[in-house]
Design an enzyme around this catalytic site. Structure first.
Site, mmCIF file in Angstrom:
data_model
loop_
_atom_site.group_PDB
_atom_site.id
_atom_site.type_symbol
_atom_site.label_atom_id
_atom_site.label_comp_id
_atom_site.label_asym_id
_atom_site.label_seq_id
_atom_site.Cartn_x
_atom_site.Cartn_y
_atom_site.Cartn_z
ATOM 1 N N HIS A 306 -11.005 -0.296 -3.697
ATOM 2 C CA HIS A 306 -10.811 -0.906 -2.374
ATOM 3 C C HIS A 306 -11.594 -0.192 -1.285
ATOM 4 O O HIS A 306 -11.698 1.018 -1.266
ATOM 5 C CB HIS A 306 -9.328 -1.067 -2.030
ATOM 6 C CG HIS A 306 -8.556 0.208 -1.859
ATOM 7 N ND1 HIS A 306 -8.513 0.874 -0.661
ATOM 8 C CD2 HIS A 306 -7.786 0.909 -2.713
ATOM 9 C CE1 HIS A 306 -7.728 1.943 -0.801
ATOM 10 N NE2 HIS A 306 -7.284 1.993 -2.031
ATOM 11 N N ASP A 318 -9.411 8.055 -1.600
ATOM 12 C CA ASP A 318 -8.665 6.791 -1.577
ATOM 13 C C ASP A 318 -9.288 5.871 -0.530
ATOM 14 O O ASP A 318 -8.881 5.866 0.602
ATOM 15 C CB ASP A 318 -7.197 7.075 -1.260
ATOM 16 C CG ASP A 318 -6.309 5.853 -1.418
ATOM 17 O OD1 ASP A 318 -6.774 4.845 -1.958
ATOM 18 O OD2 ASP A 318 -5.154 5.914 -0.981
ATOM 19 N N GLU A 351 -6.341 -3.236 0.993
ATOM 20 C CA GLU A 351 -5.419 -2.900 -0.096
ATOM 21 C C GLU A 351 -4.223 -2.131 0.439
ATOM 22 O O GLU A 351 -3.074 -2.409 0.092
ATOM 23 C CB GLU A 351 -6.155 -2.064 -1.167
ATOM 24 C CG GLU A 351 -5.328 -1.774 -2.417
ATOM 25 C CD GLU A 351 -4.474 -0.516 -2.342
ATOM 26 O OE1 GLU A 351 -3.580 -0.343 -3.174
ATOM 27 O OE2 GLU A 351 -4.675 0.299 -1.421
ATOM 28 N N GLU A 352 -4.511 -1.116 1.273
ATOM 29 C CA GLU A 352 -3.473 -0.162 1.666
ATOM 30 C C GLU A 352 -2.280 -0.810 2.355
ATOM 31 O O GLU A 352 -1.168 -0.335 2.246
ATOM 32 C CB GLU A 352 -4.066 0.919 2.587
ATOM 33 C CG GLU A 352 -5.049 1.850 1.909
ATOM 34 C CD GLU A 352 -4.404 2.775 0.882
ATOM 35 O OE1 GLU A 352 -3.187 2.680 0.654
ATOM 36 O OE2 GLU A 352 -5.147 3.582 0.306
ATOM 37 N N ASP A 377 -8.681 3.502 -8.521
ATOM 38 C CA ASP A 377 -7.991 3.759 -7.245
ATOM 39 C C ASP A 377 -7.020 4.933 -7.400
ATOM 40 O O ASP A 377 -5.858 4.860 -7.018
ATOM 41 C CB ASP A 377 -7.242 2.500 -6.787
ATOM 42 C CG ASP A 377 -6.629 2.676 -5.399
ATOM 43 O OD1 ASP A 377 -7.033 3.603 -4.680
ATOM 44 O OD2 ASP A 377 -5.739 1.884 -5.038
ATOM 45 N N HIS A 448 -3.373 9.774 1.548
ATOM 46 C CA HIS A 448 -2.861 9.241 2.821
ATOM 47 C C HIS A 448 -2.659 10.319 3.893
ATOM 48 O O HIS A 448 -1.762 10.205 4.718
ATOM 49 C CB HIS A 448 -1.552 8.466 2.599
ATOM 50 C CG HIS A 448 -1.703 7.246 1.741
ATOM 51 N ND1 HIS A 448 -0.664 6.386 1.470
ATOM 52 C CD2 HIS A 448 -2.788 6.738 1.089
ATOM 53 C CE1 HIS A 448 -1.090 5.405 0.692
ATOM 54 N NE2 HIS A 448 -2.380 5.597 0.446
#
Ligand SMILES: [Zn+2]
Length: 489
Positions: A306, A318, A351-352, A377, A448
Site C-alpha cells: 500500500h 509501512d 489501506e491504513e 505489508d 505507526h
C-alpha cells in the site's frame, strides 16, 4: 596440463601425510580410500550442481536479486524522501500517486494507471495530554484514526483504568460515565506478529465500548512492543451506532508512568487535547502497472503493497518497503524477458484507514480470475516462511515455490492458507494467494510511530525479500522468454 597426472600427484602427497599419522592398518586403508575420493572430487568442487527440482533460471534470478538488487531501495528511498508521509485521502497521498505513476513509467512498466475512488478523510491536529493531579506532568499522546476532536480547549476528567478490554466490557456504565478511560495491556514481541490481533483490541474496540458506556474520552496504551516515547497511532471505527469520542494512544513509557501514578491510590485527573478533524469526502486511488504476459488471456499474478502511510513517520517499513519489494521483483522478471502470464503491480491507496484501496480493487476486479494475489505489508526484515493457498490441483506449483525459496532460509508453512491486508477480502472470497512472512520481531517497535523512517530498513534484508519475491514470480510466471535480440545464436 593433464588432469589425471595432477590427480596422481595429489594422491601421493595426501597418502604420505596419512601414512605418518594413521593409527591402525584398517583405518589407514579407510583414510586412503577417503583421500582418493577427495582427490578425485577436488577438480569438480568449483561446479555446484543445482537441485534438479529447481529450474536453474529461477535459481539464477533468485541469486542475482539477493546479490545485487537496487530497485527496491531506490523506490523506498525515493518515495520516503521526495514525498514523505502520505496520509490517505490527503493532498500528500495525491502527490504520492503522481510520484508512483512517474516512477513506474520510468522503470518501463506498461499500462500504468490510477483507479481513483472516494473515501472519508480524517486528519490529525494539535494533540497533548497532561496529568493535572496528583502529580502534574505532561504525557506523550497521539490521536487514533477517526478520533473525535476535543476542541482546542481539550477535555478534563478523572482517569478510570482497566487492565484489559474485557475488564472495560464488564464494567458498569456508572463507573465509566463522564470519565477518561485508560486501557492497559502488554503486547509481547514475536516473530509472526500474531500479537497484533489480540493486543490490538483496546485500540479497535475500546473507543466504541467506552463511548457506549458514556465515557468522556479514552486513552489506550500504544499497541507496540518498544519502550520509546513514541505513541503508536492506528485506525479504529465507532461501530454499533456509538457516538465518536476523543480517542488517543499514550506512548508505552507514559502508559507505564500513568499506571505507577494510579497505584499511589489518589484520584488522577488528565487534560486531553486532540484537535482531529473530519474533512468529508476526498479522493484516493490505486496505482496499477503491468508486465504484459505473452498470453494475455491467462489470469494475471497480482503483486502489491500500500502506497498510503500514517502521518507521523515517512512510511518506510509501512509500507514503502512493501510496494518497493513487489515492484522490484516484477522489474527483475521484466528485465529477464517476457513471462507467459501478466504480472500486475498494485500500489493500493488508503489501506491504513480501512482497506479502501483493496475494497475498490475487489469491487472492480474481484470477480476476474487471478493466478495469485501476493502482498507485502509487514516491513522489510528477512522473510522466514511461505504459505500459499493455490488449491489441491496446484500443489506441485506450491511445492516448487517452497523448494526454490529454501536456500534463502525460508521454510514452507501451510499450503491451505494465505493472508494479506488489501488482498485479504479477495482471499476470503476464494481467490488464490501466496504469503511471504517477514520476521516481525521488531516490526511493532516502529509500526505507526514517528520512527517509521528509511533508516529502519536494512538493505541486505530488503534484498532477501526481493530475492524471495522474484523467485515466487519466476516460478509462477509460466516461463520467461528472453527477447529475440538478446538470445545467443
Ligand atoms: Zn501497512
Amino acid at each position: 596440463m593433464d588432469a589425471n597426472r595432477d590427480l596422481m600427484v595429489d594422491f601421493r602427497r595426501t597418502a604420505v601425510t596419512i601414512f605418518h599419522c594413521a593409527a591402525s592398518p584398517l583405518s589407514m586403508v579407510r583414510s586412503l580410500i577417503a583421500a582418493v575420493l577427495l582427490a578425485t572430487a577436488s577438480p569438480l568442487a568449483s561446479q555446484v550442481h543445482p537441485s534438479p527440482q529447481v529450474d536453474p533460471k529461477v535459481a539464477a534470478l533468485r541469486d542475482a536479486a539477493l546479490e545485487g538488487d537496487e530497485h527496491a531501495w531506490d523506490i523506498v528511498e525515493g518515495l520516503t524522501t521526495e514525498v514523505g508521509p502520505r496520509l490517505a485521502g490527503t493532498e500528500a497521498e495525491g502527490r504520492a500517486r503522481e510520484w508512483a505513476v512517474r516512477k513506474l513509467k520510468a522503470m518501463g512498466f506498461a499500462n500504468v494507471r490510477v483507479e481513483p475512488f472516494d473515501m472519508p478523510v480524517w486528519v490529525r491536529g494539535h494533540e497533548s495530554a497532561e496529568i493535572l493531579a496528583p502529580f502534574p506532568q505532561p504525557m506523550v499522546v497521539a490521536a487514533l484514526g477517526n478520533s473525535a476532536s476535543t476542541g482546542p480547549g481539550g477535555v478534563t476528567g478523572e482517569i478510570v483504568a482497566f487492565d484489559s478490554i474485557d475488564a472495560l466490557r464488564a464494567a458498569p456504565n456508572a463507573m465509566v460515565r463522564g470519565k477518561i478511560i485508560f486501557v492497559d495491556h502488554r503486547m509481547p514481541a514475536n516473530q509472526d506478529g500474531s500479537g497484533y490481533g489480540q493486543f490490538g483490541a483496546p485500540r479497535r474496540q475500546g473507543p466504541t465500548l467506552a463511548s457506549q458506556k458514556g465515557a468522556l474520552a479514552i486513552v489506550v496504551r500504544s499497541i507496540g512492543t518498544d519502550h520509546h516515547r513514541n505513541p503508536h497511532t492506528g485506525v479504529m471505527t465507532f461501530s454499533d451506532g456509538a457516538k465518536p469520542i476523543p480517542a488517543g494512544a499514550l506512548s508505552i513509557p507514559d502508559a507505564e508512568q500513568l499506571v505507577r501514578i494510579l497505584k499511589r491510590g489518589q484520584p488522577v485527573t488528565m487534560k486531553l487535547v486532540l484537535e482531529s478533524r473530519n474533512l468529508g469526502t476526498g479522493q484516493s486511488g490505486n496505482v496499477i502497472a503491468e508486465v504484459p504476459g505473452r498470453d494475455p488471456s491467462l489470469p494475471p499474478i497480482l503483486v502489491g503493497g500500500h502506497l498510503d502511510s500514517w502521518d507521523q513517520g515517512t512510511g518506510a517499513i509501512d509500507d514503502g518497503a512493501g510496494i518497493a519489494i513487489a515492484a522490484a521483483a516484477a522489474k527483475r522478471i521484466m528485465d529477464a524477458g517476457r513471462p507467459l502470464r501478466t504480472i500486475r503491480i498494485v500500489w493500493f491507496g488508503a489501506e491504513e484507514v480501512g482497506l479502501f484501496g483493496g475494497l475498490d480493487y475487489r469491487a472492480r476486479h474481484g470477480k476476474e480470475p487471478h493466478h495469485a494475489l501476493i502482498e507485502s505489508d509487514f516491513g522489510a526484515d528477512k522473510i522466514w516462511k511461505v504459505d500459499s493457498k493455490l488449491g489441491e490441483a496446484r500443489k506441485a506449483e506450491a511445492e516448487a515455490i517452497g523448494k526454490a525459496l529454501a536456500p534463502l532460509g525460508i521454510v514452507t508453512g501451510s499450503l491451505a492458507e494465505a493472508d494479506g491486508s488489501d488482498i485479504g477480502p479477495m482471499l476470503g472470497d476464494g481467490l488464490p494467494g501466496v504469503a511471504l512472512s517477514q520476521d516481525g520481531t521488531r516490526y511493532f517497535d516502529i509500526h505507526h510511530t514517528p520512527d517509521d523512517t528509511l533508516d529502519k530498513i536494512d538493505p541486505a534484508q530488503l534484498r532477501q525479500n526481493v530475492a524471495a519475491w522474484t523467485t515466487v514470480l519466476a516460478v509462477m510466471s509460466g516461463g520467461i522468454e528472453e527477447p529475440k535480440s538478446r538470445k545467443r545464436r
